[in-house]
Design a protein around this motif. Structure first.
Motif, short mmCIF file in Angstrom:
data_model
loop_
_atom_site.label_atom_id
_atom_site.label_comp_id
_atom_site.label_asym_id
_atom_site.label_seq_id
_atom_site.Cartn_x
_atom_site.Cartn_y
_atom_site.Cartn_z
N GLY A 1 33.60 38.90 31.27
CA GLY A 1 34.74 38.04 31.07
C GLY A 1 35.90 38.69 30.37
N GLY A 2 35.69 39.86 29.79
CA GLY A 2 36.81 40.57 29.18
C GLY A 2 37.11 40.10 27.78
N PRO A 3 37.85 40.89 27.03
CA PRO A 3 38.16 40.57 25.65
C PRO A 3 39.28 39.56 25.49
CG PRO A 3 39.16 42.66 26.24
CD PRO A 3 38.35 42.23 27.42
N ALA A 4 40.08 39.37 26.55
CA ALA A 4 41.21 38.46 26.44
C ALA A 4 40.78 37.04 26.77
CB ALA A 4 42.32 38.90 27.40
N GLU B 1 50.36 43.01 33.71
CA GLU B 1 49.34 41.99 33.47
C GLU B 1 47.99 42.64 33.18
OE1 GLU B 1 47.34 37.91 35.31
OE2 GLU B 1 48.94 38.93 36.43
N ILE B 2 47.65 43.68 33.91
CA ILE B 2 46.37 44.35 33.69
C ILE B 2 46.33 44.94 32.28
CG2 ILE B 2 44.95 46.32 34.38
CD1 ILE B 2 45.89 45.81 37.25
N SER B 3 47.46 45.49 31.83
CA SER B 3 47.51 46.06 30.49
C SER B 3 47.33 44.97 29.43
CB SER B 3 48.85 46.78 30.28
OG SER B 3 48.96 47.28 28.96
N ALA B 4 47.94 43.81 29.65
CA ALA B 4 47.86 42.72 28.68
C ALA B 4 46.52 42.00 28.75
CB ALA B 4 48.99 41.73 28.93
N SER C 1 41.86 40.86 34.24
CA SER C 1 42.54 40.52 35.48
C SER C 1 42.47 41.64 36.51
CB SER C 1 44.02 40.20 35.20
OG SER C 1 44.73 41.38 34.84
N ARG C 2 41.92 42.79 36.14
CA ARG C 2 42.01 43.99 36.97
C ARG C 2 41.51 43.77 38.39
NH1 ARG C 2 39.50 47.18 33.77
NH2 ARG C 2 41.36 48.01 32.77
N SER C 3 40.42 43.07 38.55
CA SER C 3 39.84 42.90 39.89
C SER C 3 40.24 41.60 40.56
CB SER C 3 38.30 42.97 39.79
OG SER C 3 37.81 41.95 38.94
N ALA C 4 41.20 40.88 40.00
CA ALA C 4 41.60 39.58 40.55
C ALA C 4 42.38 39.73 41.85
CB ALA C 4 42.44 38.81 39.53
N ARG C 5 42.21 38.74 42.72
CA ARG C 5 42.96 38.69 43.96
C ARG C 5 43.23 37.23 44.31
NH1 ARG C 5 43.78 42.34 48.09
NH2 ARG C 5 42.32 43.76 47.07
N LEU C 6 44.48 36.93 44.62
CA LEU C 6 44.88 35.58 44.98
C LEU C 6 45.10 35.50 46.49
CD1 LEU C 6 46.13 32.69 44.52
CD2 LEU C 6 48.31 33.88 44.09
N ARG C 7 44.52 34.47 47.10
CA ARG C 7 44.79 34.16 48.50
C ARG C 7 45.25 32.72 48.59
NH1 ARG C 7 43.36 38.30 51.81
NH2 ARG C 7 41.80 39.76 50.98
N ALA C 8 46.21 32.46 49.46
CA ALA C 8 46.79 31.13 49.56
C ALA C 8 46.94 30.72 51.02
CB ALA C 8 48.14 31.09 48.86
N ALA C 9 46.96 29.42 51.24
CA ALA C 9 47.14 28.87 52.58
C ALA C 9 47.77 27.49 52.47
CB ALA C 9 45.80 28.79 53.31
N ILE C 10 48.40 27.05 53.55
CA ILE C 10 49.09 25.76 53.59
C ILE C 10 48.42 24.88 54.64
CG2 ILE C 10 51.29 24.58 53.97
CD1 ILE C 10 52.66 27.21 53.16
N ARG C 11 48.12 23.67 54.26
CA ARG C 11 47.41 22.72 55.15
C ARG C 11 48.33 22.25 56.26
NH1 ARG C 11 44.32 20.25 57.93
NH2 ARG C 11 42.75 18.73 57.28
#
Length: 343
Positions: A13-16, A294-297, A301-311
């Motif tokens: 979960g990371g230190p942040a 963001e990764i530095s802060a 979050s380093r391995s995060a990936r966002l995917r989005a779609a519209i209904r």
């Protein structure tokens, strides 16, 4: 969040703590405005929910962890009726809202849970070998002490991508006959002693096993798949779906779902026209990852990936798990029985 890419920080979960990942990008994908109803399917510490409420939108926030719900009651009381907290699995989100303008899912474990040794998620501090997000049902200790060696190897190999899955499973089977595993550090130390750890190793030898146990105990991949189908049913035409993942297993499920739902055909132009289908989602860009700042802060979050779609306005389709290519793994069984059932 889930462990991945050999990064020990992500495994625990990371230190942040309490820092919502890709927050600006998530808000851009959801585009909430006053009057909208947004479902935050993974409330956690409330990071996304607070930002969405600040836009004037209302939020139905879901979490199966009773501690997360209890911690959010003060925010609910201050929301002037615009926040509703629901203790439930996010796979049931369509049961708690009829027509949503947006759904956001932040997949995996929260830093809050990792920071509490008594929850048994982390091998960094001693605690009971638990790992149950809902604080009910089968525990990690139940799995480790009662599942067959072959089943443990399959769980560690697929859900943890552990290359020593068989060796570790055999060690566990042999050791538990003398003394059952009840504590996190006991299991972590046994794995490290058995596998060893080279100075150049970036992660603890138990990282992937702990990841696999947590995912299995909480049926995280199954819950994610069900939640995507639920979001399809709950979102109104034009509604937006935003999913943040932290591991290739999660991202693969989301990517395949969006690709399948954005495909208006059955997959073959030679099939009869009667079998054609209408797309239920429109893909909204590709996978978005955090920037260097963001990764530095927030290293988590380093391995995060966002995917989005519209209904779209097409009717929701039946949920078909075959699109995800998930293997059959041993199902839950009661402690004390000698066989684990199949899913």
């Amino acid at each position: 969040m889930m462990a991945g890419d050999g990064d020990d920080i992500n495994a625990v979960g990371g230190p942040a703590r309490h820092i919502p990942v890709l927050l600006g990008e998530v808000l851009e994908a959801l585009s909430p405005v006053a009057g909208d109803v947004i479902v935050d399917g993974t409330f956690g510490a409330g990071g996304y929910t607070k930002a969405i409420l600040a836009t004037g939108a209302s939020v139905v926030a879901i979490d199966r962890d009773p501690d997360a719900i209890a911690a959010g009651r003060a925010l609910e009381a201050q929301s002037a009726g615009r926040l509703t907290l629901v203790q439930a699995p996010f796979s049931t989100l369509d049961e708690h809202v009829e027509r949503a303008d947006g759904v956001v899912l932040d997949i995996g474990i929260s830093s809050m849970q990792i920071d509490q040794p008594e929850r048994g998620f982390s091998f960094r501090a001693d605690g009971p070998l638990d790992m149950r997000m809902a604080q009910a049902g089968l525990s990690a200790a139940d799995v480790v002490n009662s599942f067959k060696m072959g089943d443990l190897a399959r769980i560690f190999g697929f859900l943890g991508e552990e290359r020593h899955a068989g060796r570790i499973a055999r060690m566990i089977e042999s050791r538990r006959e003398k003394r059952p595993f009840e504590r996190t550090l006991d299991l972590a130390d046994a794995i490290e002693t058995h596998i060893g750890r080279a100075p150049k190793d970036k992660i603890h030898p138990a990282t992937r096993v702990f990841q696999a146990l947590r995912i299995f105990v909480n049926d995280e991949l199954g819950e994610l798949a069900k939640a995507l189908f639920a979001a399809e049913r709950a979102l109104k035409p034009g509604g937006r779906l935003a999913v943040v993942t932290f591991h290739s297993l999660e991202d693969r499920i989301v990517k395949r779902f969006i690709a399948d739902r954005a495909d208006a055909m059955t997959g073959s132009r030679h099939l009869p026209e009667a079998q054609a289908r209408t797309a239920t989602f429109r893909k909204a860009g590709g996978g978005v990852t955090p920037g260097d700042a963001e990764i530095s802060a927030n290293p988590r979050s380093r391995s995060a990936r966002l995917r989005a779609a519209i209904r779209t306005d097409a009717p929701a389709r039946a949920g078909d798990f075959s699109i995800f290519g998930l293997p059959k793994l041993p199902g839950p069984k009661r402690p004390g029985t000698d066989r684990s059932g199949e899913r």
